[in-house]
Design a protein around this motif. Structure first.
Motif, PDB file in Angstrom:
ATOM      1  N   LEU A   8       9.493  27.747  45.756  1.00  0.00           N
ATOM      2  CA  LEU A   8      10.673  28.208  46.478  1.00  0.00           C
ATOM      3  C   LEU A   8      10.317  28.659  47.885  1.00  0.00           C
ATOM      4  O   LEU A   8       9.338  29.375  48.099  1.00  0.00           O
ATOM      5  N   SER A  41      17.712  29.806  49.106  1.00  0.00           N
ATOM      6  CA  SER A  41      16.560  29.013  48.678  1.00  0.00           C
ATOM      7  C   SER A  41      16.773  27.575  49.123  1.00  0.00           C
ATOM      8  O   SER A  41      17.905  27.121  49.300  1.00  0.00           O
ATOM      9  N   VAL A  45      17.945  26.623  41.732  1.00  0.00           N
ATOM     10  CA  VAL A  45      17.097  27.402  40.834  1.00  0.00           C
ATOM     11  C   VAL A  45      17.534  27.134  39.400  1.00  0.00           C
ATOM     12  O   VAL A  45      18.730  27.133  39.094  1.00  0.00           O
ATOM     13  N   ARG A  50      12.671  32.718  37.562  1.00  0.00           N
ATOM     14  CA  ARG A  50      12.668  33.946  38.339  1.00  0.00           C
ATOM     15  C   ARG A  50      12.410  33.672  39.818  1.00  0.00           C
ATOM     16  O   ARG A  50      11.464  32.977  40.166  1.00  0.00           O
ATOM     17  N   VAL A  51      13.262  34.239  40.642  1.00  0.00           N
ATOM     18  CA  VAL A  51      13.042  34.236  42.085  1.00  0.00           C
ATOM     19  C   VAL A  51      12.324  35.541  42.407  1.00  0.00           C
ATOM     20  O   VAL A  51      12.861  36.627  42.165  1.00  0.00           O
ATOM     21  N   ARG A 114      12.267  40.669  41.268  1.00  0.00           N
ATOM     22  CA  ARG A 114      12.509  39.374  40.634  1.00  0.00           C
ATOM     23  C   ARG A 114      13.947  39.344  40.145  1.00  0.00           C
ATOM     24  O   ARG A 114      14.436  40.326  39.592  1.00  0.00           O
ATOM     25  N   TRP A 116      17.087  36.572  38.336  1.00  0.00           N
ATOM     26  CA  TRP A 116      17.316  35.293  37.671  1.00  0.00           C
ATOM     27  C   TRP A 116      18.676  35.316  36.987  1.00  0.00           C
ATOM     28  O   TRP A 116      19.288  36.371  36.804  1.00  0.00           O
ATOM     29  N   ALA A 147      19.630  30.160  45.057  1.00  0.00           N
ATOM     30  CA  ALA A 147      19.476  31.602  45.233  1.00  0.00           C
ATOM     31  C   ALA A 147      19.976  31.988  46.617  1.00  0.00           C
ATOM     32  O   ALA A 147      19.741  31.275  47.598  1.00  0.00           O
ATOM     33  N   LEU A 160       9.293  35.560  50.133  1.00  0.00           N
ATOM     34  CA  LEU A 160       9.332  34.837  48.867  1.00  0.00           C
ATOM     35  C   LEU A 160       7.905  34.631  48.381  1.00  0.00           C
ATOM     36  O   LEU A 160       7.049  34.162  49.132  1.00  0.00           O
TER      37      LEU A 160
END
Length: 273
Positions: A8, A41, A45, A50-51, A114, A116, A147, A160
């Protein structure tokens, strides 16, 4: 097109007016003011992915901080000049976007956040090794989601981390997206955080989500802001975030209004009209 499993990064062109990216598109920094910090992003995603980001800089003097969530907007088709100042509530109102505000003081410099979305449409976040925070439970699934983050207020810069982890640890057998967490864990639904004393449900400032919305802008009349945020907007852009009209004064929305002209002078409504 970006590969689904590619690390990402931030999208290179769909940026808020105050955002600057580094050469690797892994760091987003807001140059000035407290808004216009929206970033996306570069690829969709996956559910459960998880970002992960790190807060690089925390700036005091503002109310509220990082906002995060997911959107069906393909950033490759979003002209940067069309982005509003805020993801909450502006971008949510204008597009299929579902975002939330992290509780105030939750993420400071050096903290890793994080977030998601599960296959059930629940938006979670976790700061460092803390409890999982249920931010929303109404994200529609079935279409690609990018995201979206808002480098807002006290959050000045984020990075990120490029972690590509999927699935929720500790989930119930047979349901890879079910989430379990302590019943005492603070949770936020609908993108709002519990208001401070004096702000009843539905009357919170739409910028900080903390104080009561007790002012209105003249002449447009929008009454969605606390006095602190209203004066910051007036001094910063002098444009209403709701309608973009020029602000000529800030008035108290309750009781007998007093208007501020920007020079610290308070006048009555009768004097103004």
């Amino acid at each position: 097109a970006e590969a689904p499993g590619e690390t990402l990064r931030f999208h290179a062109e769909a940026l808020g007016a105050q955002v600057r990216l580094d050469a690797e598109r892994s760091t987003a920094r807001r140059r000035a003011t407290f808004h216009d910090g929206i970033v996306f992003s570069q690829r969709p995603v996956r559910p459960g992915e998880r970002v992960a980001l790190r807060v690089l800089c925390h700036e005091r003097g503002w109310c509220g901080g990082l906002r995060l969530g997911f959107t069906r907007l393909d950033p490759a088709r979003v002209p940067a000049r069309s982005l509003p100042p805020f993801v909450c509530p502006d971008l949510e109102w204008q597009s299929p976007t579902w975002a939330a505000v992290l509780p105030d003081g939750c993420a400071r410099t050096g903290d890793v956040v994080r977030f998601w979305v599960t296959r059930r449409g629940r938006l979670f976040a976790q700061v460092n090794a803390g409890p999982r925070l249920l931010l929303r439970k109404d994200v529609p699934m079935g279409a690609p989601l990018w995201a979206v983050m808002d480098v807002y207020g006290t959050t000045k810069a984020i990075e990120l981390l490029g972690e590509a982890t999927g699935g929720d640890p500790g989930t119930a057998p047979g349901d890879p997206t079910a989430s379990t967490f302590p019943t005492t864990m603070p949770h936020v639904l609908g993108g709002e955080i519990p208001p401070e004393p004096g702000a009843t449900a539905g009357e919170e400032c739409v910028i900080c989500f903390h104080r009561a919305a007790n002012t209105c802008f003249v002449p447009c009349g929008h009454t969605h802001f606390c006095s602190s945020c209203a004066w910051r907007v007036f001094g910063d852009t002098a444009k209403c975030p709701m309608c973009r009209w020029e602000i000529e004064a800030v008035a108290l929305a309750r009781g007998r209004p007093a208007l501020g002209t920007g020079d610290g002078l308070l006048v009555s409504v009768a004097d103004w009209t």
